[in-house]
Design an enzyme around this catalytic site. Sequence first.
Site, PDB file in Angstrom:
ATOM      1  N   GLU A 170       0.856  -1.189   0.000  1.00  0.00           N
ATOM      2  CA  GLU A 170       0.000   0.000   0.000  1.00  0.00           C
ATOM      3  C   GLU A 170       0.887   1.231   0.000  1.00  0.00           C
ATOM      4  O   GLU A 170       2.109   1.122   0.150  1.00  0.00           O
ATOM      5  CB  GLU A 170      -0.926  -0.021   1.219  1.00  0.00           C
ATOM      6  CG  GLU A 170      -0.196  -0.098   2.542  1.00  0.00           C
ATOM      7  CD  GLU A 170      -1.100  -0.470   3.722  1.00  0.00           C
ATOM      8  OE1 GLU A 170      -2.147  -1.092   3.505  1.00  0.00           O
ATOM      9  OE2 GLU A 170      -0.727  -0.140   4.856  1.00  0.00           O
ATOM     10  N   HIS A 205      -3.768   1.998   7.929  1.00  0.00           N
ATOM     11  CA  HIS A 205      -2.590   1.614   8.701  1.00  0.00           C
ATOM     12  C   HIS A 205      -1.759   2.855   9.024  1.00  0.00           C
ATOM     13  O   HIS A 205      -1.726   3.801   8.245  1.00  0.00           O
ATOM     14  CB  HIS A 205      -1.713   0.646   7.901  1.00  0.00           C
ATOM     15  CG  HIS A 205      -2.342  -0.700   7.727  1.00  0.00           C
ATOM     16  ND1 HIS A 205      -2.389  -1.353   6.528  1.00  0.00           N
ATOM     17  CD2 HIS A 205      -2.957  -1.509   8.613  1.00  0.00           C
ATOM     18  CE1 HIS A 205      -3.002  -2.514   6.670  1.00  0.00           C
ATOM     19  NE2 HIS A 205      -3.364  -2.634   7.926  1.00  0.00           N
TER      20      HIS A 205
END
Lengths: 303, 392
Positions: free
Chosen positions: A218, A260
């Site tokens: 990501e 995150h």
Amino acid sequence: MSVIISNKTVYMIQGLTGKEGLRAAEWMIKAGAVIAAGVTPGKGGQEVLGIPVYETVIEALVQHPEISATSVYVPPAFVKSAALEAISAKISLVHIIAENVPTLDTVEILEKASAQDVRVVGPSSVGILTPQSVVGSLGGGSLDTFLFPENKDAQGIAIISKSGGMANTMADVCTQAGIPQSFVTGVGGDRIIGTTFADLLPDLSEDSATAAVVIIGEIGGSYEEDFAQAIVDQKFKKPVIAYISGIFAETLPTGVAFGHAGAIVNALVGTRETKIARLREAGVIIADDPQDIVKKVQSVVQL
Amino acid sequence: MLLTEHEAKALLITQNISVPASTLLENVGRLPDFQKMGSVVKAQVLHGNRALLHLVQVTTTAEETLSECTKMFNATDYYGDPIEQVLIEEKITFSEEVYLSLSYDTHVRRLVCSYSSEGGVGMDNRGDSLEMVELSVLSEPTHFSPAPELLEIVQKLWRVFTQNDAVLVEINPLVQTRSGFVCLDAKIELEDAARFRHVDWKQVQRAAGEKKRTKLEQAALSISRSDHRGVAGESFFEFPGGTIGILASGGGASALVMDGLIQSGLNPANYTEYSGNPTAPKVQKLTELVAGIEGLEAILVVGSTANFTDIYETLSGVVAGLLSSKLSDQFPIVIRRGGPRWEEAFSFVRETLPQDRFMVSLLGPDVPILDSLSVLKVALAKRAKRTGKESH
């Protein structure tokens, strides 16, 4: 052959008597892992699931010198002291599941681990699972999610994801498609982590059970770019398929962490575009989503 | 969380790093004495590029300073939020300006100090001029080879960084004056995750990024922090005009779903996420918050195949939240989940949500995550047909 953990790995769980530690222990035992001891300060002398609980790591090691790995199941505020206790005792693998560990603590843990030659996986790592062993909570309590190679000479794919949920989901998707897995892990989505995609490359290169590697990355940080560089530097020969999210995240205001802690939106570094470009340059096949990963895996390896 | 320049400089002062004399204004009032010599007027906002947005102005007279202050209090920041504080600083004469920062570098996974002898405006385009030195968090640096004369300042910055659980301490520019080095501008970001050991952090409710939280985003944060079990609403973004309420689970899956939504042309009203095995009451409150967004046409509850989040517990929270909402008339709800106790959870959802109020689609772990978007589109089309209203 097995990556990081094997059927010889003997575990300790720090925080065994807590709710999540207990659930992890139940799952690990169900999945065939050997847990020799637990450590919870103030609860030494108890027994949980037939596992003896000790006050300190050293006490546990005196009684169970065969322990070679620990899984840290304590709240974020206590992770540093628990991990440092294990590192100073030179337990060779320290797995940390907690999210929201302050980066200062993580970096202190990594500096000390490096000096003692201890491998840290996490923080915010859901765990590691191989056909031979399991540590942590990866799997959701059910081995049905996973399909292992049929025998010791057969091969599967390695799945490495920052996200624990996506590691599990990807394994599930592969299992449904009949693709066996040789190694599955969520390395953690924090800003700084102990074991990165690139750190695993030498192990994956040597692992005869791994035919191809899937990574789920990501935006934010440089772990995907470092992985691309490591593939080139180490002349990694096995096929690699990657999925990188971030189309939506890059529409958010600068500086925001999305999902995150490490997935930080920054216009200059760690963008989806730069990661994909670097990975492509290194010969990595880019997939559009988990289902596309399956198609791409099937197009490069027959398992 | 990011600090304003003024807050950042207050931390630098604790380590005796020199900053210009200044006064912080919260409205246009009496100006400080030093402004007679001319001032630098700076809006206290959390984003960069202030000069380009006319949010930093150099003045030469008291009238000019007053005029610039008035303009700034009537202006908005880059994100359209009102400017609440203006810093008036003494103008400093200097000979050279350097860039100095401490941050964590993901490549070496250590604390690093970045330095450039060419500091000032436009650093974004001069990244190549940066020299990077690895520092230990275990002990104060004892040398700084790129610019040994800055060692004392690097040591002070190291203390600011480690004592305050910062993730970024940046001085740009640091200027050389006749009386020594002075920090003209500073940016500091503290780490939310360390708030448990900084009870004094007043800015703790501030958004992690540059944009201020909306009321809804603030309410979600309060829900998330109401207990220590998992997160539920820690990350929440509101998108005015959106029509799909989002309750996602897991950082990776939510990124996948949100990318899919954008690519499918669907219009999210929010983004939020719960994970780490939060309690049912916490998920209920978050669901109530999402269900209360005006103009919703559907809610998507979506996540990966969970490892340890109890799906029964969390979906019980979703169900309770939906029941206490005002949603009705076969409102579309699409749920895609897998993980511990998902089958029990699905039975509970089926038995508990009344069919006249909700049109529920339940998708298990055998259904690809992104297929939930196709199901959502079908549900929206059905609703549009029934109500005669076009879906947006």
